[in-house]
Write a protein that holds these residues in place. Structure first.
Motif, PDB file in Angstrom:
ATOM      1  N   PHE A 161       0.820  -1.210   0.000  1.00 46.56           N
ATOM      2  CA  PHE A 161       0.000   0.000   0.000  1.00 46.56           C
ATOM      3  C   PHE A 161       0.855   1.261   0.000  1.00 46.56           C
ATOM      4  O   PHE A 161       0.663   2.155  -0.829  1.00 46.56           O
ATOM      5  N   HIS A 162       1.800   1.366   0.937  1.00 46.27           N
ATOM      6  CA  HIS A 162       2.580   2.606   1.044  1.00 46.27           C
ATOM      7  C   HIS A 162       3.518   2.771  -0.143  1.00 46.27           C
ATOM      8  O   HIS A 162       3.790   3.897  -0.576  1.00 46.27           O
ATOM      9  N   GLU A 163       4.007   1.666  -0.712  1.00 42.47           N
ATOM     10  CA  GLU A 163       4.884   1.768  -1.879  1.00 42.47           C
ATOM     11  C   GLU A 163       4.100   2.239  -3.108  1.00 42.47           C
ATOM     12  O   GLU A 163       4.590   3.058  -3.900  1.00 42.47           O
ATOM     13  N   ILE A 164       2.891   1.744  -3.256  1.00 44.07           N
ATOM     14  CA  ILE A 164       2.046   2.174  -4.380  1.00 44.07           C
ATOM     15  C   ILE A 164       1.721   3.657  -4.258  1.00 44.07           C
ATOM     16  O   ILE A 164       1.795   4.414  -5.237  1.00 44.07           O
ATOM     17  N   ARG A 165       1.377   4.086  -3.057  1.00 42.23           N
ATOM     18  CA  ARG A 165       0.991   5.486  -2.865  1.00 42.23           C
ATOM     19  C   ARG A 165       2.170   6.424  -3.137  1.00 42.23           C
ATOM     20  O   ARG A 165       2.003   7.482  -3.769  1.00 42.23           O
ATOM     21  N   ASN A 166       3.346   6.054  -2.675  1.00 47.76           N
ATOM     22  CA  ASN A 166       4.539   6.866  -2.956  1.00 47.76           C
ATOM     23  C   ASN A 166       4.837   6.898  -4.451  1.00 47.76           C
ATOM     24  O   ASN A 166       5.166   7.947  -5.014  1.00 47.76           O
ATOM     25  N   ALA A 167       4.734   5.729  -5.090  1.00 45.04           N
ATOM     26  CA  ALA A 167       5.094   5.637  -6.499  1.00 45.04           C
ATOM     27  C   ALA A 167       4.155   6.448  -7.379  1.00 45.04           C
ATOM     28  O   ALA A 167       4.594   7.090  -8.341  1.00 45.04           O
ATOM     29  N   ILE A 168       2.870   6.437  -7.075  1.00 37.58           N
ATOM     30  CA  ILE A 168       1.914   7.180  -7.912  1.00 37.58           C
ATOM     31  C   ILE A 168       2.179   8.676  -7.836  1.00 37.58           C
ATOM     32  O   ILE A 168       2.183   9.381  -8.860  1.00 37.58           O
ATOM     33  N   SER A 169       2.422   9.193  -6.628  1.00 41.26           N
ATOM     34  CA  SER A 169       2.708  10.628  -6.512  1.00 41.26           C
ATOM     35  C   SER A 169       4.006  10.988  -7.227  1.00 41.26           C
ATOM     36  O   SER A 169       4.117  12.068  -7.830  1.00 41.26           O
TER      37      SER A 169
END
Length: 672
Positions: free
Chosen positions: A109-117
């Motif tokens: 979850f946190h890796e996806i959120r960082n990557a999208i931004s």
């Protein structure tokens, strides 16, 4: 004559009983036939959810100093406001661009959120149109519902496109010609590392983008753009904030369920605190915390650490001193330790504690001490029904979801043919072979540890559970943002990067900097607990005052430490000062001492930009009406908790002395 009449009545009674039995059997068969498939769905509706709150008092005073110390906002941060809008010349994306960026993102979850931004900021940097990112954990091949493409399994796709209309052109799919080129593997592919510099994209990716009109970027480790950017790229930092805190809105069903849980927590009229343990196998293995468990979980963590060492993820020895690492603050604080700290701070036994990321590595046994200290420890499973949780998954096909493949089917003809082709038999015949032994059941579910250096390939059910975990984390994220207080047990993941808890703390800092968000220093807490390790539940007033002072100081000092330790790895964990501004209110101008404190703390965080006039409200803080509570002054809650423990220990010690005296008297009597 009477005998004949009696026998006739008996026959009629027997016939009537037989008819009723047949009718009952037919009715049961009818119900089973037409309503059996709905029994599981309707059973949870008998109770709304399993949590039954236990409160010592019927009401809570929201106006006294003690309540404000436990739940009230941080006064010195009350003037900070979120402001992620552009502050200078900022052009909207035009129809003419350099090409399309297609992205595949792996991770949690946190890796996806960082990557999208990050990838949105990269798309603007390259003047490219961004294709809706593909989340590798939520593709149809992972067993999730075919009703979702990938991105919209977790986030609202339409809102994402509309929210970024003034920043980046976002499209849902590639043009037909470029689709054919991608299918034929004629598209340049870049696998980017964590925290890649902008120069790489400008010098390596941009020329290929202009040449091929499309590039594919693989993001395996989360953040794909360095967190700290030069001042010339400051607007890209605010773009990251707009993406993470405004454009990334969860899918409607997920958002509604998260909001429903928050309302159920607030229905009692009491504040609640969220605790995120952060106990994952990868994080514990990476930081060398295996010896904290002393069971099969230790073996699994050591196996994972061995793999990390072999592949260069970490540099160090396989066996490390976990106790010393815990004292150094490298390992997470266990739920029991967090519970003792919260009780020492003054939180009563009936405090509502919501546990985020409730799937702890080590099992729910780790939560037993916390449950014994607090009556209302809950998570999403105790606040929702099975039907509500399964509804957010969509329709899933279970035809290919066997946990392990079955052995191949061998017909009788194939057995006979194999027997004829096998040649002459030795005499005497060898004993028959034992039953087929498969890798997954050789030594229990962890048998692969002793057989292979690789973990077994995940099954469809396990891949589906990983996709479900993204939705669970999204629900916990919603609850954590809305909580009255938040405390993490650990803030690092299995790569040493900021984890779920760090993103939550960054989002809470952005939305409302004054909310109670503790940043406990694990080393300080571990040393404080080590001082009273022999009498952990019998601490004195001086020790309690030390814990209170540390937690109170962590509300401000923890932000400075986050700026030094977390922000260089993840900008979203500490979006300050780029995405905040200082609001000047009439109340602060009247109180010079309070205003000086606020300005000092805000400037220490680097926030100097003044909010626009429309944001300068005259909201008067209600905290000034109450005096600050003395941290060294004992209160009934913590004193009662530790006093009861001391009395229990004293009673046990007295009983032991009495038993020893009785034994001594018996021995002396025997000698006489």
């Amino acid at each position: 004559m009477k005998t004949v009449v009696f026998k006739s009545k008996m026959k009629w009674a027997a016939l009537l009983g037989l008819v009723l039995s047949i009718f009952s059997l037919v009715s049961h068969l009818f119900l089973a036939r037409y309503t059996g498939r709905y029994l599981v769905e309707h059973r949870p509706q008998i109770t709304i959810f399993t949590w039954r709150p236990i409160f010592e008092t019927s009401d809570v005073l929201h106006t006294n100093a003690k309540f404000m110390r436990l739940w009230g906002p941080v006064k010195s941060l009350g003037s900070l406001m979120p402001l992620a809008n552009p502050r200078g010349t900022y052009k909207a994306p035009g129809l003419k661009h350099n090409g399309f960026v297609f992205v595949k993102i792996r991770g949690g979850f946190h890796e996806i959120r960082n990557a999208i931004s990050d990838i949105v900021a990269i798309s603007r940097l390259l003047n490219a149109a961004l294709v809706i990112p593909e989340l590798q954990s939520t593709t149809s091949s992972k067993g999730v519902s075919s009703g979702f493409k990938s991105f919209n399994y977790l986030y609202d796709e339409d809102h994402f496109v509309a929210a970024l209309a003034k920043d980046v052109m976002v499209v849902k799919t590639l043009p037909k010609q470029l689709k054919v080129a991608k299918k034929n593997n004629d598209v340049p592919v870049f696998t980017v590392r964590f925290s890649t510099s902008p120069d790489f994209y400008l010098k390596s990716v941009l020329p290929m983008l202009k040449q091929h009109r499309v590039v594919e970027i693989l993001v395996p480790d989360g953040g794909c753009l360095q967190a700290l950017l030069p001042p010339v790229f400051e607007e890209y930092q605010r773009l990251r904030c707009r993406v993470a805190f405004h454009a990334l809105r969860f899918r409607r069903e997920v958002q509604e369920l998260g909001t429903k849980i928050v309302r159920r927590l607030q229905s009692s009229g009491r504040p609640f605190i969220v605790f995120d343990p952060g106990l994952t196998k990868d994080a514990l293995a990476y930081h060398g915390c295996a010896e904290q468990f002393q069971d099969v979980h230790t073996e699994l963590m050591q196996h994972k650490r061995k793999w990390m060492i072999k592949h260069g993820v970490i540099k160090g020895n396989l066996s490390v001193d976990s106790v010393q690492r815990h004292l150094n603050g490298t390992c997470p604080l266990m739920p029991e330790e967090i519970g003792i700290v919260l009780r020492a701070f003054g939180y009563p036994q009936d405090t509502i504690i919501y546990v985020a990321e409730g799937e702890l590595f080590g099992g729910q046994r780790l939560m037993i001490p916390l449950h014994s200290m607090f009556d209302n420890v809950v998570d999403r499973t105790s606040l929702t029904t099975i039907k509500e949780l399964t509804a957010i998954y969509g329709h899933e096909d279970f035809s290919g979801s066997l946990s392990h493949p079955l052995p191949p089917v061998v017909s009788e003809e194939m057995r006979i043919a194999a027997w004829k082709k096998s040649g002459p038999r030795p005499w005497p015949l060898p004993p028959p072979p034992s039953r087929l032994k498969y890798q997954y059941n050789s030594e229990g579910w962890w048998g692969w540890v002793a057989q292979s250096e690789r973990e077994p390939q995940p099954t469809i059910m396990e891949l589906r559970t990983q996709a479900h975990k993204l939705l669970w984390d999204a629900i916990d994220y919603i609850v954590s943002i809305e909580a009255d207080a938040f405390i993490p047990g650990f803030d690092r993941d299995g790569m040493g990067h900021p984890n779920f808890a760090s993103l939550v703390m960054g989002h809470r800092l952005y939305l409302n900097a004054a909310t109670k968000t503790f940043h406990p220093d694990r080393k300080t807490i571990a040393l404080l607990l080590e001082e009273v390790r022999s009498h952990l539940y019998q601490a004195n007033r001086t020790w309690v005052a030390s814990v209170r002072k540390h937690l109170t100081d962590s509300l401000i000092k923890g932000l400075t430490e986050a700026a030094a330790n977390s922000k260089p790895l993840s900008f979203l964990s500490h979006p300050v000062p780029e995405c905040l501004c200082i609001r000047r209110s009439s109340h602060l101008s009247q109180n010079s001492s309070s205003n000086a404190t606020n300005i000092r703390d805000n400037i220490a965080m680097g926030v100097e930009y003044r909010c626009p006039e429309g944001m300068n409200g005259s909201k008067v803080s209600h905290l000034e009406s109450y005096e600050e509570e003395d941290l060294e002054e004992s209160d009934d809650i913590s004193s009662k908790f530790f006093q009861q423990a001391r009395m229990s220990a004293h009673a046990v010690e007295t009983n032991m002395k009495d038993v020893q005296l009785e034994d001594q008297d018996e021995n002396e009597g025997g000698e006489r």
